[in-house]
Design a protein around this motif. Structure first.
Motif, PDB file in Angstrom:
ATOM      1  N   GLU A  13       0.872  -1.245   0.019  1.00 34.96           N
ATOM      2  CA  GLU A  13      -0.073  -0.110  -0.153  1.00 34.96           C
ATOM      3  C   GLU A  13       0.815   1.140   0.072  1.00 34.96           C
ATOM      4  O   GLU A  13       0.334   2.467  -0.687  1.00 34.96           O
ATOM      5  N   ARG A  14       2.027   1.276   0.602  1.00 31.75           N
ATOM      6  CA  ARG A  14       3.032   2.639   0.533  1.00 31.75           C
ATOM      7  C   ARG A  14       4.323   2.108  -0.248  1.00 31.75           C
ATOM      8  O   ARG A  14       4.994   2.907   0.048  1.00 31.75           O
ATOM      9  N   VAL A  15       4.062   1.404  -1.192  1.00 28.12           N
ATOM     10  CA  VAL A  15       5.251   1.117  -2.056  1.00 28.12           C
ATOM     11  C   VAL A  15       4.909   1.407  -3.589  1.00 28.12           C
ATOM     12  O   VAL A  15       3.873   1.271  -3.997  1.00 28.12           O
ATOM     13  N   VAL A  16       5.971   2.103  -4.251  1.00 26.79           N
ATOM     14  CA  VAL A  16       5.915   2.650  -5.519  1.00 26.79           C
ATOM     15  C   VAL A  16       6.433   1.524  -6.487  1.00 26.79           C
ATOM     16  O   VAL A  16       7.667   1.024  -6.195  1.00 26.79           O
ATOM     17  N   HIS A  17       5.724   0.906  -7.342  1.00 31.20           N
ATOM     18  CA  HIS A  17       6.253  -0.109  -8.420  1.00 31.20           C
ATOM     19  C   HIS A  17       6.388   0.384  -9.719  1.00 31.20           C
ATOM     20  O   HIS A  17       5.441   0.939 -10.275  1.00 31.20           O
ATOM     21  N   ILE A  18       7.519   0.288 -10.480  1.00 30.37           N
ATOM     22  CA  ILE A  18       7.479   0.651 -11.664  1.00 30.37           C
ATOM     23  C   ILE A  18       8.372  -0.271 -12.532  1.00 30.37           C
ATOM     24  O   ILE A  18       9.225  -1.090 -12.054  1.00 30.37           O
ATOM     25  N   GLY A  19       7.699  -0.476 -13.696  1.00 26.02           N
ATOM     26  CA  GLY A  19       8.314  -1.624 -14.571  1.00 26.02           C
ATOM     27  C   GLY A  19       7.514  -2.042 -15.466  1.00 26.02           C
ATOM     28  O   GLY A  19       6.357  -2.110 -15.323  1.00 26.02           O
ATOM     29  N   GLU A  20       7.836  -2.679 -16.730  1.00 27.96           N
ATOM     30  CA  GLU A  20       7.356  -3.105 -17.666  1.00 27.96           C
ATOM     31  C   GLU A  20       7.169  -4.609 -17.574  1.00 27.96           C
ATOM     32  O   GLU A  20       8.249  -5.259 -17.261  1.00 27.96           O
ATOM     33  N   LEU A  21       5.949  -5.616 -17.769  1.00 27.29           N
ATOM     34  CA  LEU A  21       5.989  -7.006 -17.750  1.00 27.29           C
ATOM     35  C   LEU A  21       6.293  -7.680 -19.005  1.00 27.29           C
ATOM     36  O   LEU A  21       5.708  -7.392 -19.950  1.00 27.29           O
ATOM     37  N   GLY A  22       7.141  -8.710 -19.201  1.00 27.72           N
ATOM     38  CA  GLY A  22       7.206  -9.529 -20.083  1.00 27.72           C
ATOM     39  C   GLY A  22       6.214 -10.774 -20.199  1.00 27.72           C
ATOM     40  O   GLY A  22       5.603 -10.855 -18.937  1.00 27.72           O
ATOM     41  N   LEU A  23       5.833 -11.249 -21.106  1.00 20.29           N
ATOM     42  CA  LEU A  23       4.813 -12.353 -21.109  1.00 20.29           C
ATOM     43  C   LEU A  23       5.146 -13.570 -20.088  1.00 20.29           C
ATOM     44  O   LEU A  23       4.380 -14.338 -19.715  1.00 20.29           O
TER      45      LEU A  23
END
Length: 512
Positions: free
Chosen positions: A102-112
């Motif tokens: 809830e208090r974490v920032v997530h950055i990134g793209e996912l591969g299949l």
């Protein structure tokens, strides 16, 4: 009904905006809806997230899933929201802990296959998260070095979605996932080796012009025949500029991160950047553009450094006109249908030009085969308003036989850089408490108020104004040059000689 939340960051230009990602799961007909003004790349994240969760050995929840990106009114672009969407969804489905993300920032793209892919703009995104009070950030392993450049950030670099699920308490089957690939080498990442001024033979006047330009942050025009050394001189200006301070380094690095031409392995960019686009470059390549939200162009990538336009009259007139906004305001505001982006662009402009199409119309121009009309037309491509903003305008004559013989007393870049640094320090001390850092930024009125008592100090400027060889804006620029010459000489205020030297640097040559 259940709800999972976490955070992501939306970049608009260099400004990062915190986005709350909310996943709502309801017992209804299974489906997946994404709302909150996503662009096409972001809308496609539904399929990437579904495949990545399945590849990670986690059961897909057979429920009606609605993911909202709040604030809904803010345009959101790119694939960097994938990880946050997957985490919020897994939290809502109770596949992972609900409270932890809830208090974490997530950055990134996912591969299949469930791997995390590198994304652009990690540094400004993490900086925005820390500024908003969220210090815990999860990024792809390839981007962890870049994220850790932000002071105060607690960074976790992960290679796959399965690792993130395990981080939040999920029991992930022991399936073998491909290891995270190394960050691909990006075009333009390699830092340019700075040449030494010692390599330049002769050209005392041009070398002096280069030093004054660097010391005061002044724009520079070099006019001369082919082979006289204009490009060599211009390429050496960054070697005599001082290092960027901490805030400037972060700002420059953020621009290069968003542009996708930053190698985090080399740390923050602490040397002034140097951009030299080809004369066939479009306006979008110079000032920025692209579909959706615009990306920074060469002018922004040259922020706090040098933008060099070789064969300047060969650039399209539209390209040259677009430079007037950043020259005046130090930033670029680019408007597109998807929104507008604001990028810093406070660069030193260095122009190199032949005097005419054949290049021999220097001095008396006895060897020139161009007609007077052709000469005028060629140089007129550099419009008056643009040239008026260029403080230093000098002729670069062909190197003589004596100069080619060389000598041991040729100054190196390090020697000149020391004088430039001292002059910059003197200007900074004088301008302390004002919004300006270099002489090139200071209004003429402020500089006039601090001149010495000599009543004839500005006689040369007044005479040039009367003759029409200098505009009012040009008179202010001569005054700025005079202050820079005084700073280089260690004087507290310009003398008549400094004003004369400023006038010579501004008006030398037939181009005015």
């Amino acid at each position: 009904m259940s709800l999972g939340t976490t955070f992501a960051v939306s970049l608009v230009g260099l400004s990062g905006h915190l986005v709350e990602v909310q996943a709502h799961l309801a017992a209804s007909v299974p489906g997946f809806t994404l709302v909150g003004l996503p662009d096409t790349a972001l809308s496609e994240s539904r399929d990437r997230v579904r495949a990545a969760i399945a590849s990670s050995g986690i059961e897909w929840p057979q429920r009606k899933i609605t993911v909202n990106l709040s604030p809904a009114s803010l345009p959101k672009a790119g694939s960097g929201f994938d990880v946050a969407i997957a985490v919020a969804m897994l939290a809502g489905a109770r596949r992972i802990s609900v409270a932890d993300p809830e208090r974490v920032v997530h950055i990134g793209e996912l591969g299949l296959d469930g791997r995390l892919q590198s994304v652009r703009g990690v540094l400004p995104a993490v900086a925005a998260a820390v500024a908003a009070g969220l210090r815990d950030v999860v990024v792809p392993a390839q981007d962890a070095d870049e994220a850790r450049l932000v002071p105060g950030a607690r960074v976790v670099g992960v290679g796959s979605l399965a690792e993130i699920a395990a981080l939040y308490g999920a029991e992930v089957p022991g399936i073998v996932l491909p290891s995270a690939t190394a960050r691909p080498t990006r075009s333009g990442v390699a830092r340019r080796a700075e040449g030494d001024l010692r390599d330049v033979l002769g050209q005392e006047q041009a070398r002096r012009a280069l030093e004054v330009s660097a010391a005061g942050g002044h724009h520079l025009l070099l006019v001369g025949p082919p082979g006289a050394g204009k490009t060599m001189l211009a390429s050496r200006i960054t070697g005599i500029l001082p290092d960027l301070d901490e805030s400037e380094a972060v700002e420059v690095t953020a621009v290069h991160s968003v542009a996708g031409v930053f190698d985090p392995g080399q740390g923050l960019i602490r040397r002034p950047p140097y951009e030299d686009p080809h004369h066939t470059a479009t306006a979008a390549a110079i000032v920025g553009g692209g579909s959706g939200l615009p990306r920074p162009g060469a002018a922004s990538r040259a922020h706090r450094g040098v933008l060099f336009l070789d064969e300047a009259p060969e650039f399209g007139s539209r390209v040259l006109q677009t430079l007037r906004q950043p020259l005046e305001h130090g930033e670029l505001v680019i408007h597109r249908a998807a929104g507008s982006a604001r990028y810093p662009a406070r660069f030193q402009l260095v122009l190199a030009a032949n005097p005419c199409p054949c290049g021999l119309g220097i001095g008396k121009g006895l060897e020139c085969s161009c007609s007077p009309l052709v000469r005028r037309r060629y140089f007129a491509r550099l419009s008056g308003p643009l040239l008026d903003r260029v403080d230093v305008q000098v002729e670069v004559r062909p190197v003589s036989r004596v100069d080619r013989g060389g000598g041991t007393d040729v100054e190196s870049s390090a020697t000149v850089a020391a004088r430039v640094a001292a002059a910059r320090a003197a200007a900074r001390a004088r301008l302390a408490g004002t919004p300006w850092v270099t002489n090139a930024e200071v209004p003429g009125t402020w500089l006039r108020e601090r001149l010495g008592p000599d009543p004839g100090l500005l006689a040369g400027i007044d005479a040039a104004l009367d003759r029409g060889t200098l505009s009012l804006r040009g008179a202010d620029r001569v005054l700025r040059l005079a202050w820079t010459v005084a700073d280089l000489a260690g004087r507290g205020a310009p003398s008549r000689g400094d004003v004369g030297q400023g006038l010579a640097l501004r008006t030398r040559g037939h181009h005015g």
